[in-house]
Scaffold this motif. Structure first.
Motif, PDB file in Angstrom:
ATOM      1  N   ARG A  60       0.837  -1.199   0.000  1.00  0.00           N
ATOM      2  CA  ARG A  60       0.000   0.000   0.000  1.00  0.00           C
ATOM      3  C   ARG A  60       0.868   1.244   0.000  1.00  0.00           C
ATOM      4  O   ARG A  60       1.868   1.321   0.730  1.00  0.00           O
ATOM      5  N   ALA A  61       0.486   2.197  -0.830  1.00  0.00           N
ATOM      6  CA  ALA A  61       1.146   3.499  -0.868  1.00  0.00           C
ATOM      7  C   ALA A  61       0.093   4.580  -0.694  1.00  0.00           C
ATOM      8  O   ALA A  61      -0.955   4.535  -1.350  1.00  0.00           O
ATOM      9  N   ASP A  62       0.340   5.534   0.175  1.00  0.00           N
ATOM     10  CA  ASP A  62      -0.578   6.643   0.427  1.00  0.00           C
ATOM     11  C   ASP A  62      -0.067   7.890  -0.293  1.00  0.00           C
ATOM     12  O   ASP A  62       1.129   8.216  -0.212  1.00  0.00           O
ATOM     13  N   SER A  85      -5.218   5.961  -1.007  1.00  0.00           N
ATOM     14  CA  SER A  85      -4.344   4.817  -0.761  1.00  0.00           C
ATOM     15  C   SER A  85      -4.399   3.927  -1.982  1.00  0.00           C
ATOM     16  O   SER A  85      -5.488   3.645  -2.500  1.00  0.00           O
ATOM     17  N   ARG A  96       8.959  -5.126   6.193  1.00  0.00           N
ATOM     18  CA  ARG A  96       8.258  -3.854   6.027  1.00  0.00           C
ATOM     19  C   ARG A  96       7.081  -3.790   7.000  1.00  0.00           C
ATOM     20  O   ARG A  96       6.373  -4.774   7.202  1.00  0.00           O
ATOM     21  N   ARG A  98       3.391  -3.172   8.512  1.00  0.00           N
ATOM     22  CA  ARG A  98       2.042  -3.212   7.958  1.00  0.00           C
ATOM     23  C   ARG A  98       1.389  -1.842   8.062  1.00  0.00           C
ATOM     24  O   ARG A  98       1.553  -1.134   9.059  1.00  0.00           O
ATOM     25  N   ALA A  99       0.674  -1.494   7.024  1.00  0.00           N
ATOM     26  CA  ALA A  99      -0.015  -0.205   7.027  1.00  0.00           C
ATOM     27  C   ALA A  99      -1.108  -0.213   8.082  1.00  0.00           C
ATOM     28  O   ALA A  99      -1.807  -1.226   8.263  1.00  0.00           O
ATOM     29  N   THR A 131      -4.191  -3.145  12.326  1.00  0.00           N
ATOM     30  CA  THR A 131      -3.367  -3.062  11.124  1.00  0.00           C
ATOM     31  C   THR A 131      -4.022  -3.812   9.972  1.00  0.00           C
ATOM     32  O   THR A 131      -4.868  -4.681  10.163  1.00  0.00           O
ATOM     33  N   VAL A 136       3.859  -1.436   3.800  1.00  0.00           N
ATOM     34  CA  VAL A 136       3.998  -0.040   3.369  1.00  0.00           C
ATOM     35  C   VAL A 136       5.031   0.065   2.247  1.00  0.00           C
ATOM     36  O   VAL A 136       6.192  -0.335   2.405  1.00  0.00           O
ATOM     37  N   ASP A 137       4.593   0.588   1.096  1.00  0.00           N
ATOM     38  CA  ASP A 137       5.476   0.873  -0.042  1.00  0.00           C
ATOM     39  C   ASP A 137       6.284  -0.338  -0.490  1.00  0.00           C
ATOM     40  O   ASP A 137       7.413  -0.197  -0.990  1.00  0.00           O
TER      41      ASP A 137
END
Length: 400
Positions: A60-62, A85, A96, A98-99, A131, A136-137
């Motif tokens: 996920r990218a915001d 998002s 990484r 978690r979003a 979460t 993230v990314d």
């Protein structure tokens, strides 16, 4: 502008919460001369979202998108700013984080009002600790084909976070899903630079006010579609993801007002190939205030659109009129045992709180219906993924 620094967000106005309750098809609780005071729970509960079932891990990218062609219609100051998002199939997610389900400041504001919104004791849930399954990314998974894109619009006054269960399922099955908040209508939006945009509630209780918000939503969606085609937006995404977007295959779905937003956007914008409305039947202001709705049902839709509703939602004339105007492309169905919240993440989250929250059967039924929660999550995932598989994964152009 109605902005606050992150540490200062401790709650939301009663008017903002009332707007959210109306958007969810619920009534604000009546004032009472006396209230039962329950003891604070010893430890906050952290409910878990169900894992998606597709073959892909998720990233996920915001992004913050700025529409410099539009002055913000709520503040009348500065350009319109939106937070989105982007959820996508990922490759290496190891190490990484978690979003979060909600940005921490937004979660704290929601927690302060959860007793009024959901009937939960104050302090029962640590919403900021919930979460997602998205890293993230994370780098995107390789694909020999471009991936279809699906947009998600939340219910009136609610957060883009609240459709995560269905969004993650689509991303795990090869779709790129873009969820958007409608700034100053949502209770609170974290703009990503230390500002929180809180809901502007003036005029929200009138038919004209609701119709105006729906127009803003359709304009927001069109802008997001424009932004996805821009090289600058694609460069802001994790490497290679921008090149995977197939903007010739775009769908949209939404809950409540988000479902009507999908229909209105389809009527305006030929870029949408298919749309899905999850219990948006009850978001219909007077047509004298919303001429676009009259045009929508009169002219119909010439692309696939499905309306899925709750048996607890009062039947409105919109589904029948829209189907009559476009009999070849619009379908309507209702799911027995559901309620308005059944089409949000609370279908999965609330059952985990029953033992600690002392939710009455009547209250739970009002929120998420009477159907078995896990079975309903499975059923709704099948409906959403099946609809977009049929209408976006055309022969010879299957997703990766």
């Amino acid at each position: 502008m109605n902005l606050r620094r992150l540490p200062l967000l401790v709650g939301l106005s009663a008017a903002a919460v009332a707007l959210l309750l109306v958007g969810l098809g619920l009534r604000p609780p009546a004032p009472s001369a006396s209230r039962t005071v329950r003891p604070e729970p010893a430890a906050a509960v952290v409910p878990q979202l169900p894992e998606p079932t597709g073959p892909h891990a998720i990233g996920r990218a915001d992004l913050r998108l700025v529409d410099r062609q539009r002055t913000d219609p709520f503040t009348h100051r500065g350009p319109r700013e939106l937070m989105v998002s982007v959820w996508y199939p990922a490759s290496d997610t190891a190490g990484r984080p978690r979003a979060p389900w909600m940005p921490p400041a937004v979660a704290r504001g929601f927690a302060a009002n959860a007793s009024r919104i959901l009937g939960l004791p104050t302090g029962l849930v640590d919403w900021s600790a919930v979460t997602t399954h998205a890293a993230v990314d994370a780098p995107p998974a390789a694909s020999t084909r471009h991936r279809p894109v699906v947009l998600y619009s939340p219910g009136l006054g609610t957060s883009r976070s609240w459709g995560t269960v269905l969004v993650e399922e689509l991303a795990s099955r090869g779709y790129v899903v873009v969820t958007l908040d409608h700034t100053y209508e949502a209770l609170a939006v974290d703009l990503g630079d230390g500002r929180i945009a809180e809901a502007v509630t003036a005029g929200s209780g009138t038919d004209e006010g609701l119709a105006r918000r729906m127009r803003v939503r359709a304009a927001d969606t069109g802008f997001v579609l424009d932004a996805l085609a821009r090289p600058s937006t694609r460069r802001a995404l994790p490497a290679e993801l921008g090149a995977q977007l197939d903007l010739d295959r775009i769908g949209m779905f939404g809950h409540s007002a988000g479902g009507i937003t999908a229909a209105e956007t389809m009527a305006r914008d030929p870029r949408l190939d298919a749309g899905l409305d999850l219990d948006g039947f009850n978001v219909t202001p007077a047509r004298r205030s919303w001429p676009e709705l009259d045009r929508l049902v009169r002219d119909g839709l010439d692309r696939p659109f499905q309306m899925v509703g709750s048996t607890a939602t009062p039947a409105e004339e919109l589904p029948a009129r829209l189907r009559a105007g476009s009999p070849a492309s619009v379908s309507v169905r209702r799911l027995a045992g559901t309620a308005h919240y059944s089409f949000s993440d609370f279908q999965a989250l609330l059952p985990q709180l029953r033992d600690r929250a002392d939710l009455s059967g009547a209250r739970t039924a009002q929120l998420i219906g009477t159907a078995a929660p896990q079975a309903m999550v499975h059923h709704e995932r099948a409906i959403v993924t099946g609809f977009f598989d049929r209408n976006l994964l055309r022969p010879g152009r299957t997703g990766g």
